[in-house]
Write an enzyme that holds these catalytic residues in place. Structure first.
Site, mmCIF file in Angstrom:
data_model
loop_
_atom_site.group_PDB
_atom_site.id
_atom_site.type_symbol
_atom_site.label_atom_id
_atom_site.label_comp_id
_atom_site.label_asym_id
_atom_site.label_seq_id
_atom_site.Cartn_x
_atom_site.Cartn_y
_atom_site.Cartn_z
ATOM 1 N N SER A 45 0.525 0.141 22.374
ATOM 2 C CA SER A 45 -0.171 1.404 22.171
ATOM 3 C C SER A 45 0.816 2.465 21.663
ATOM 4 O O SER A 45 1.482 2.262 20.661
ATOM 5 C CB SER A 45 -0.873 1.827 23.467
ATOM 6 O OG SER A 45 -1.829 2.834 23.234
ATOM 7 N N ASP A 159 -6.311 -2.085 21.775
ATOM 8 C CA ASP A 159 -5.087 -1.713 22.472
ATOM 9 C C ASP A 159 -4.503 -2.867 23.289
ATOM 10 O O ASP A 159 -5.196 -3.519 24.067
ATOM 11 C CB ASP A 159 -5.417 -0.547 23.414
ATOM 12 C CG ASP A 159 -4.184 0.213 23.859
ATOM 13 O OD1 ASP A 159 -3.159 -0.425 24.155
ATOM 14 O OD2 ASP A 159 -4.252 1.456 23.928
#
Length: 318
Positions: A45, A159
């Protein structure tokens, strides 16, 4: 501040945490100032974004850009989908990041880099270690229900924090002297001496809300009900961030137990809201503060509130 007598190689794992991820910049700066040689980076991320820019040798340019952003600047980068679904497409943000990275390939970077994402089409963790750097960090940072997923052929990526919020495992093969991981989702308290990390006052948050309403109204002929709809969806985002933070904190504990680093640097999860990307300098300063505290203890062979040592290995003492 403790100093090293000789350089030690470091494999660095940078965890997820949205806007808190700016703290990674401060951690990297402190490691370099203390003479550590970062020879490999894995990121998830926001950790993938910061790590990618670092491995590309462009972290100063990224830092200059993000520290120049104020909350209305960030607002302009958001897409109007926030009104209808509570989600942000993120195209403008990642187009800017793509322009800055200028088509670089992961395999050509001077420092080995791994971006960790989640392939929801086959429900498994994926490591990007070659191909487009900007595409890899975009896939790694596609927060479910907040940022749109990335589709590559028949595969759909979101993610990496869905399965691995602190990606230590890719660092093992680097054979560095020390593995250091940065967890952005801990219950550590905000340091009393940290620079400007107190939460913003309610009126500033209200200004953020009002700004979204103002921007959204440019695309809507009928403004009636806009404020209520935006406020409702922002309320949903607050709940979503709490859910994601809770999930990541729990998963991180399992990952650290499975692949214990030599040092885990612990960033407080309540230092910044997930979407407060206009607070870059504050988070960088916080990262520097905590990294110094963690390393001061670690270099003395000890754990601390902000730096947990594992394995009893203490590579600096060898």
């Amino acid at each position: 501040m403790a100093k090293q007598e000789s350089s030690k190689t470091v494999a660095l794992a940078l965890g997820s945490g949205s806007a808190r991820g700016y703290a990674h910049i401060g951690v990297i700066e402190v490691l370099q100032e203390r003479g550590y040689d970062i020879v490999a980076v894995s990121g998830c991320s926001m950790g993938a974004v910061v790590g990618g820019f670092f491995c590309a040798g462009q972290l100063p340019q990224f830092k200059e850009w993000v520290t120049s952003l104020r909350y209305f600047d960030v607002l302009k980068l958001l897409d109007v989908s926030l009104l209808s679904s509570g989600a942000i497409r993120g195209d403008k943000i990642f187009n800017t990041i793509g322009d800055m990275l200028n088509g670089q390939l992961i395999e050509d970077l001077p420092i080995p880099f791994t971006a960790v994402a989640t392939d929801i089409s086959c429900r498994k963790e994926v490591w990007f270690q070659n191909g487009s750097l900007s595409q890899a960090v975009r896939a790694s940072a596609a927060i479910p229900s907040l940022l749109s997923p990335v589709r590559l052929g028949t595969r759909v990526f979101v993610d990496g924090a869905v399965l691995n919020p602190v990606p230590i495992s890719p660092c093992v093969s680097a054979h560095a002297d020390v593995i250091i991981a940065v967890d952005l989702n801990t219950d550590a308290p905000i340091p009393s001496r940290a620079i400007a990390v107190e939460k913003h006052e309610q009126q500033e948050k209200q200004a953020w809300y009002n700004g979204i309403v103002s921007l959204a109204s440019q695309w809507l002929e009928n403004k009636q009900g806009v404020h209520e709809k935006v406020t409702e969806n922002l309320g949903k985002l607050d709940i979503l961030t709490e859910v994601l933070d809770t999930m990541q904190s729990s998963l991180a504990q399992f990952k650290v137990a499975a692949y214990p680093p030599d040092l885990l640097i612990r960033i407080p999860n309540d230092c910044c809201e997930m979407y407060e990307f206009y607070r870059a300098q504050e988070m960088i300063d916080l990262g520097r503060d905590i990294a110094n505290r963690a390393l001061d203890a670690y270099e003395q062979g000890e754990s601390s509130l902000y730096g947990q040592s594992y394995k009893g290995r203490m590579a600096l003492k060898r």
